[in-house]
Motif scaffolding. Sequence first.
Motif, short mmCIF file in Angstrom:
data_model
loop_
_atom_site.label_atom_id
_atom_site.label_comp_id
_atom_site.label_asym_id
_atom_site.label_seq_id
_atom_site.Cartn_x
_atom_site.Cartn_y
_atom_site.Cartn_z
N SER A 1 2.56 9.72 2.56
CA SER A 1 3.37 8.62 3.66
C SER A 1 1.15 8.40 3.39
O SER A 1 0.83 8.88 3.96
CB SER A 1 3.91 8.51 4.32
OG SER A 1 3.24 7.24 4.95
N PRO A 2 1.11 6.91 2.89
CA PRO A 2 0.02 6.28 3.72
C PRO A 2 -0.04 5.83 4.83
O PRO A 2 -1.64 5.53 5.67
CB PRO A 2 -0.71 5.15 2.62
CG PRO A 2 0.96 4.77 2.40
CD PRO A 2 1.73 5.97 1.99
N TYR A 3 0.78 5.62 5.52
CA TYR A 3 0.45 6.21 7.32
C TYR A 3 0.75 6.26 8.59
O TYR A 3 0.67 6.42 9.36
CB TYR A 3 2.53 4.61 7.75
CG TYR A 3 2.03 3.69 6.11
CD1 TYR A 3 1.15 2.60 6.10
CD2 TYR A 3 3.75 3.40 5.02
CE1 TYR A 3 1.62 1.23 5.04
CE2 TYR A 3 3.01 2.90 4.25
CZ TYR A 3 1.60 1.33 4.40
OH TYR A 3 2.52 0.09 3.52
N HIS B 1 0.77 4.88 -10.96
CA HIS B 1 1.03 3.31 -9.61
C HIS B 1 0.78 2.39 -11.14
O HIS B 1 1.37 2.60 -12.54
CB HIS B 1 -0.54 3.04 -9.38
CG HIS B 1 -1.37 3.27 -10.50
ND1 HIS B 1 -2.41 3.81 -11.03
CD2 HIS B 1 -2.15 2.71 -11.03
CE1 HIS B 1 -2.62 4.00 -12.07
NE2 HIS B 1 -2.88 2.24 -12.00
N ALA C 1 0.25 4.01 -2.25
CA ALA C 1 -1.75 4.03 -2.79
C ALA C 1 -1.97 5.80 -3.09
O ALA C 1 -2.76 6.36 -3.19
CB ALA C 1 -1.69 4.23 -0.98
N ASN C 2 -1.15 7.01 -2.27
CA ASN C 2 -1.03 8.11 -2.97
C ASN C 2 -0.63 9.03 -3.74
O ASN C 2 -0.44 9.62 -4.21
CB ASN C 2 -0.97 8.96 -1.82
CG ASN C 2 -1.72 8.50 0.19
OD1 ASN C 2 -2.87 8.34 0.08
ND2 ASN C 2 -1.58 8.66 1.39
N GLN D 1 1.00 -1.49 -0.05
CA GLN D 1 -0.14 -0.09 -0.03
C GLN D 1 0.72 1.10 -0.23
O GLN D 1 0.53 2.56 0.32
CB GLN D 1 -0.90 -0.40 1.02
CG GLN D 1 -2.39 -1.35 1.16
CD GLN D 1 -2.81 -0.97 0.02
OE1 GLN D 1 -3.16 -0.06 -0.05
NE2 GLN D 1 -3.19 -2.01 -0.57
N ASP E 1 0.74 -1.11 -13.11
CA ASP E 1 -0.50 -1.99 -12.64
C ASP E 1 -0.96 -3.60 -13.87
O ASP E 1 -1.83 -3.83 -14.27
CB ASP E 1 -1.92 -0.95 -13.81
CG ASP E 1 -1.20 -1.30 -15.37
OD1 ASP E 1 0.39 -1.68 -15.72
OD2 ASP E 1 -1.46 -1.00 -16.77
N ALA F 1 -1.71 8.51 -12.33
CA ALA F 1 -3.09 7.75 -11.27
C ALA F 1 -4.33 9.01 -11.72
O ALA F 1 -4.30 9.85 -11.96
CB ALA F 1 -3.35 7.85 -10.20
#
Length: 720
Positions: free
Chosen positions: A610-612, A560, A555-556, A552, A562, A569
Amino acid sequence: TAPAGAAPAAAASGGGVSRERLTLKDLRIKNAVRLQGTRGEISIPFGVRKNQVVTDASITLQLAWSPAMLGDLSQLVVLVNGEVVQTVPLRPQDSGGQVLTLPINPALFLPGDNQLNLRLIGHYARDCEDPFNSVLWANVSNTRSWLDLTTQALPNVPDLSHLPGPFFDRALNTTLKMPFVFAGQPHKGELEASAAMAGWLGSMASYRGFSFQPLFGQMPMGNAIAFLKSGQSLPGLNMTVSGPSAAVVRNPRDSYGTVLVIMGRDDGELRLAAAAVSSGRGVFGGARMNFDGARVPSYPRYGAPRWITTDHAVKLGEIMEPYALQGMGLPPGPLTARFRVAPDLFFWPRQGGTLNLIYRYPLAKWMDRKASRLDISINSQFLKTLPLAGSWWSDWFGSKGANSFDGSASLTLPRYNLFGQNDLVFDYNLILADKQKCTGTLPDNVRVAVDPASTIDLSHAYHALEMPDLATFAGAGYPFTIRPDLGETTVLMSRNPTPASVQAFLNLMGRFGDSTGIAPTGVTVADGVDPDRLSSQDILVIGSSAIAGAGQVFANAPLHWDGHGLKVAEKSPLQYVSALFSDRGLTNEADVEPMIHAARGFAGIVSFQSPYASDRTVVALVADDAADLPPLVDGMADSKINAQIQGDLSVATGDGMSSFAIGSTYWVGSLPIWMKVAFWFSQRPLLMAFGTLILALGLTGPAYAYFRRQARLRLGAKDE
């Protein structure tokens, strides 16, 4: 040619003999040399390794000069360490261009620092002349002029007390090239240890450039740094690993080369040994040392020694040698103060930092005080011109002969001109008062200076920045270098990284060490994602494009994977709405897609939130072909390419980088709430005007209703 930074290859020439050709560009002369005036001169420093003796040398010069100069009076003097090598007459018939090869007596060379001088003695008249006449010039090519040196290596006794030599020699100014040797495929422990060593060498070689090539299971010629854990071995090295330790031994492939071996029984001990060496913990000596119990220093956020503090004003004499702030002669040459700052300085509503300058210059009859001036610029952007006219009291009460005067001024260093690395230039322009023919003489021993007590004051700055901003990453390694030891950085790589990926990783660690002055002893390398740990970490991703499809982490991301390739994105409606109120609009996908699907494959840098954690950043260096990763990092050392890296996506185009702003932005750092709100509105004037209108209506509406009610009551009472 032996690699700079490595010992000469004995096998190439035999018996420790090495032949090396150094162009003037290799000696850090970036442009062609132009000598002007009757006494034009350039001094070019270069170095000879302390364990080498020069046995043969020559210099080749590609030069041209003005045909208006008198051939029997004009000459070019070549000097080495103050001794004349040869005097070359500059005859008009040869002025169009000439290639000269001049032998140099090897006895003129010294171990360590040396100096090459090219001095123009030019004349265009026999009686009297203007020493600054435009016809007095000579040009020397920096790419087609070079030194040829043949050297003999001396026996070298391996001893840790010689560190950082022979792996780094301060006298040399050619690019440092150091092999990093791993027993096999490097993993977490070896990579973390090598990061500390690369940052250590990068911090010392910042003025000359560097490159670290990884080798798996093989020894190179010359000097090298090797990493060993229990159960591992390298050809020709019979080392017993007994704890966190370091040793220096002769290179088994080259008796004139030295290998620094970093050892540990496990990842932790290997990392401790590398950290101890790179941070200089303890007194080094002997061929081998053990570092059990060594304590590696840690550093606070924004604690990089090379970054000017924001706690108080800093004197120029504290960040550079005072002698570098003095100039001599006519012209005295620009004086340059180089300094680094954290790239997230936030001064609003102020314009920037403050330079409190004290400058010294001569006052004499030969100088036109009204025309003479001091021009100040930062990063090639003009700031201000200061007069060199003295004062009324110096005219009335000062000496009637030669004198000096101290001027002072306070200047703003604009925020938009402050970068991770900065050049503050003081250019004295001293004009002769009397230029009539055959009158006066050229003044000698002219001196100017910037007082080392002059200060740079950044104490009004906060630390905050709208991200993502790849310019700060390319210039100063931000946000990873906020902690100079990279204690809040996790590097994600594949489980078995290719040599090219490892080289990109090492060169990047060298750049971080160059920026902060500290080895990255706290960096973490991982091949998997731990969300709990990554919530307190900034993330650096290095690898092939396929790594963008892992977990993940992306994710942001504005890009990306595929399963077949990288795709831009799609933006959400909310992103389009927020872009309307942002000072940085979003790039259309149609403008980016052709760059992503270039015929030769994708290579670029992408940054996103960061997605975290909302205040953490991900920066990813990805390429379809891993071999394109090292050039991606090396390009950041080129000032032209570095300036092209911006926004949240930079794509390599062959001749540079193309940058885009694709994703949404976010803020990192710490600001007072009132300042966040005020700054947000200040960047959106239309919204601020609309808000003012709403506020006005909100205030006038109740007031209108109140007075209308009072009027009704008053009129009602009158009717009764």
